[in-house]
Every structure is written in structure tokens, then in C-alpha cells.
Design an enzyme around this catalytic site. Structure first.
Site, PDB file in Angstrom:
ATOM      1  N   HIS A  81       0.782  -1.254   0.000  1.00 44.96           N
ATOM      2  CA  HIS A  81       0.000   0.000   0.000  1.00 44.96           C
ATOM      3  C   HIS A  81       0.810   1.299   0.000  1.00 44.96           C
ATOM      4  O   HIS A  81       0.264   2.352  -0.310  1.00 44.96           O
ATOM      5  CB  HIS A  81      -0.957   0.062   1.196  1.00 44.96           C
ATOM      6  N   ASP A 242       3.919  -8.554   1.024  1.00 45.70           N
ATOM      7  CA  ASP A 242       4.494  -9.428   2.043  1.00 45.70           C
ATOM      8  C   ASP A 242       3.568 -10.557   2.473  1.00 45.70           C
ATOM      9  O   ASP A 242       3.982 -11.720   2.560  1.00 45.70           O
ATOM     10  CB  ASP A 242       4.983  -8.620   3.250  1.00 45.70           C
TER      11      ASP A 242
END
Length: 340
Positions: A81, A242
Site C-alpha cells: 500500500h 508481504d
């Protein structure tokens, strides 16, 4: 005897970790790490160049203890993000706003009203929150318009590190699906949403090319290889967000439940069909293998050191078990705020 290895990198909110593994067996050969500058909401920012510095330190530390090796490939997973803006000189124009930067909450609220929450979910599979990249871009457009005017590339954290490794501006669909302006079903950017958020511009040239999960980003540049202390041609993976990379790395399949505890808390499972939760509790983001990884995200984590004793704003719901197995990814860097 020279051992052929691959290097995996996890550039998280709090640190960069590097693992050297045998290219054939997957055996862990060595590891290294380096810290990132602490950052906390509401204005949670880090210099992208500091991520690269930490990556170099972590990789060199790992390779220094790995013995005689030949690096065949390298790949990056990173916090999702975050907003990285590069200028014409390919350097960051400002610190990156991280996933847990909430300064764009007001702009995001206005966007939801303008676009319509259910309509937005139907476009991208998720109802964006202030964590999504779109909120940070809207904030920059309103408060730092000259920065946006000077922007030539809009990248995510793992995109930036892959760019430093290869010189190519690329991403993957897992990370792109957390921006708020990407359609994971068609693997296409949605510039009309960017127009609403930050004004009409020629957005597409600024955005990275979206690669499939198994598609290589390119090869390590000579400059990057020199900084890392690596010789020979080294293939660089497309990389991923991740949590998405963790799910893949654990060998989980559709229906398996994944719990990731770090600076954020995530509960997720994968599916081959898109998910649309107009209530916004479950995000319909993409996985790394052509499917979807709908997570339930927690804005705080119970293992928090800085805010110990705080709890998620969401109450856990009793649900049916999605599959026969449950595995937990307990992240070593659990810390100040729930990790993304």
C-alpha cells in the site's frame, strides 16, 4: 565447492530481512537483517532510499556468512500500500507514505461518497480504507500538488526495490490489488478512479507494468550487483506483497487458513474466484498465483509493544473452517503496530 543459491528479501515496516537458500533443496544457508526508521501513525513515513540501504546491509550480512555461493536469483516481498513518488531523475520526491499512514482518511471518505462504496468494491474487489494507496495519493494531490505535478513514476514499496535492482518499473497483481485503482480480474489499472482521486492526468505512463507471479522482472543491474557484492547474471523475480508472499512460501493452498502476526494482523485464505464484500470487512485482493487472497485485516495487533493492551476495532466472528489445515506465520518483527 560453490553452492548455487537464491536470495529472498522481506522489506517490512520495521526492518529488512534477507535469507540465502539452496537453489535446489530450499535449505536455509544464511540470513541477515537491518532496521528501518521507526514510523507511526497518523503520519507514518519513511525514505525509500533508506529501504535500499537496509536491503544492501541485510543481503551483504547474509552472503558474508553463506560461504562460497553463486546467486542465481533474487526476489523482494515488501509492506503493501505505501506510496512512492519518483521524479524525472528517478529519485523519490518525498518520503513514502506507509500503509499505516492515516492522513488521507478524510480524502478517502470523500472518495467513497463520490464513487460509492458498493460500486468501488465491484470494480476492484475491496472497499478501500485509509491504508490503501489511493488515499495517500489523494492527500498528496490536495496538500502537495506541486509534488504530484513533478511525479513521473508511482510505485509501491516492493516496486521501488525491484526498480533499484533491475532499472525496470514493474509490480505484480497481488501488490497492485491493494492500491484502490487496479482491477485484479482483468489485471488492468483504472485511471478513471485516479482522475476522481487526484485530477485528470495521463496516469498510465506513471504506473508500473503488472507482471504475472512467475514472470521475471529482469536481471540485476551492474550497479546493483556491485552494491550487493554479487557477480554474474542474477535473475530478479516479480516479487509480491508481504502477506501474499508468506502465504505462497508456506506452501498453502485454497481453503488453508493463514494467520500473519507482525506490525499488522491478517487472517486469510486463497480462492480461484474473486471475492466481493460490499461491507468492507474482507478485501478481495489478488494472490501471487493467478487467484485471490481475501484477508480480514486488523488495524492493531495484540502483540504490540508500543501500544500493548490495545485491540482491533473489529470483533472476531465465529466462522466455519475453510480447509483441513491451519498454519500460522509468526513474524519475528511483531512490533509497534499491526504489520502490513
Amino acid at each position: 565447492m560453490t553452492r548455487r543459491v537464491v536470495v529472498g528479501i522481506d522489506s517490512s515496516t520495521q526492518s529488512c530481512k534477507a535469507e540465502v537458500r539452496d537453489a535446489e533443496s530450499g535449505e536455509l544457508v544464511a540470513s541477515g537483517s537491518a532496521p528501518h526508521t521507526p514510523a507511526f501513525p497518523p503520519c507514518s513515513e519513511q525514505q525509500p532510499t533508506s529501504w535500499w540501504d537496509a536491503l544492501v546491509l541485510a543481503v551483504r550480512a547474509a552472503l558474508d556468512t553463506a560461504g562460497e555461493t553463486e546467486v542465481a536469483a533474487i526476489g523482494v516481498a515488501a509492506q503493501c500500500h505505501g506510496l512512492v513518488l519518483l521524479g524525472a531523475d528517478e529519485k523519490p520526491l518525498r518520503p513514502a507514505k506507509l500503509w499505516n499512514d492515516t492522513t488521507g482518511a478524510e480524502q478517502l471518505s470523500k472518495l467513497v461518497e463520490t464513487i460509492g462504496g458498493p460500486a468501488w468494491v465491484r470494480r476492484i474487489g475491496s472497499l478501500p480504507t485509509a491504508a490503501f494507496t489511493i488515499a495517500k495519493l489523494a492527500w498528496v494531490a490536495e496538500h502537495e500538488p506541486s509534488v504530484l505535478d513533478a511525479t513521473r513514476r508511482i510505485l509501491l514499496p516492493h516496486d521501488y526495490l525491484t526498480f533499484r535492482l533491475t532499472g525496470r518499473a514493474v509490480t505484480d497483481r497481488s501488490d497492485a490489488s491493494g492500491t484502490g485503482y487496479f482491477d485484479a480480474q482483468t489485471s488492468t489499472w483504472l485511471p478513471d478512479i485516479l482522475d476522481v482521486a487526484a485530477g485528470a492526468r495521463d496516469w498510465l505512463p506513471m504506473l508500473p507494468t503488472v507482471l504475472a507471479g512467475a514472470e521475471p522482472a529482469g536481471f540485476l543491474t551492474e550497479n546493483a550487483a556491485s552494491e550487493l557484492g554479487i557477480t554474474g547474471p542474477v535473475l530478479v523475480a516479480a516479487g509480491a506483497g508481504d502477506q501474499h508472499a508468506a502465504y505462497l512460501g508456506l506452501g498453502l493452498t485454497d481453503g488453508d487458513q493463514y494467520v500473519g502476526l507482525g506490525t499488522s494482523g491478517v487472517v486469510a485464505t486463497s480462492t480461484r474466484t474473486p471475492v466481493f464484500d460490499e461491507g468492507g470487512i474482507v478485501n478481495g485482493v489478488a494472490d501471487t498465483a493467478g487467484g485471490y487472497l481475501p484477508p480480514h485485516l486488523h488495524a492493531e495487533c495484540g502483540t504490540s509493544r508500543r501500544y500493548r493492551g490495545t485491540h482491533s476495532r473489529y470483533r472476531p466472528r465465529r466462522t466455519r473452517r475453510a480447509g483441513p489445515r491451519r498454519r500460522t506465520d509468526r513474524r519475528a518483527d511483531a512490533g509497534a503496530l499491526p504489520r502490513r
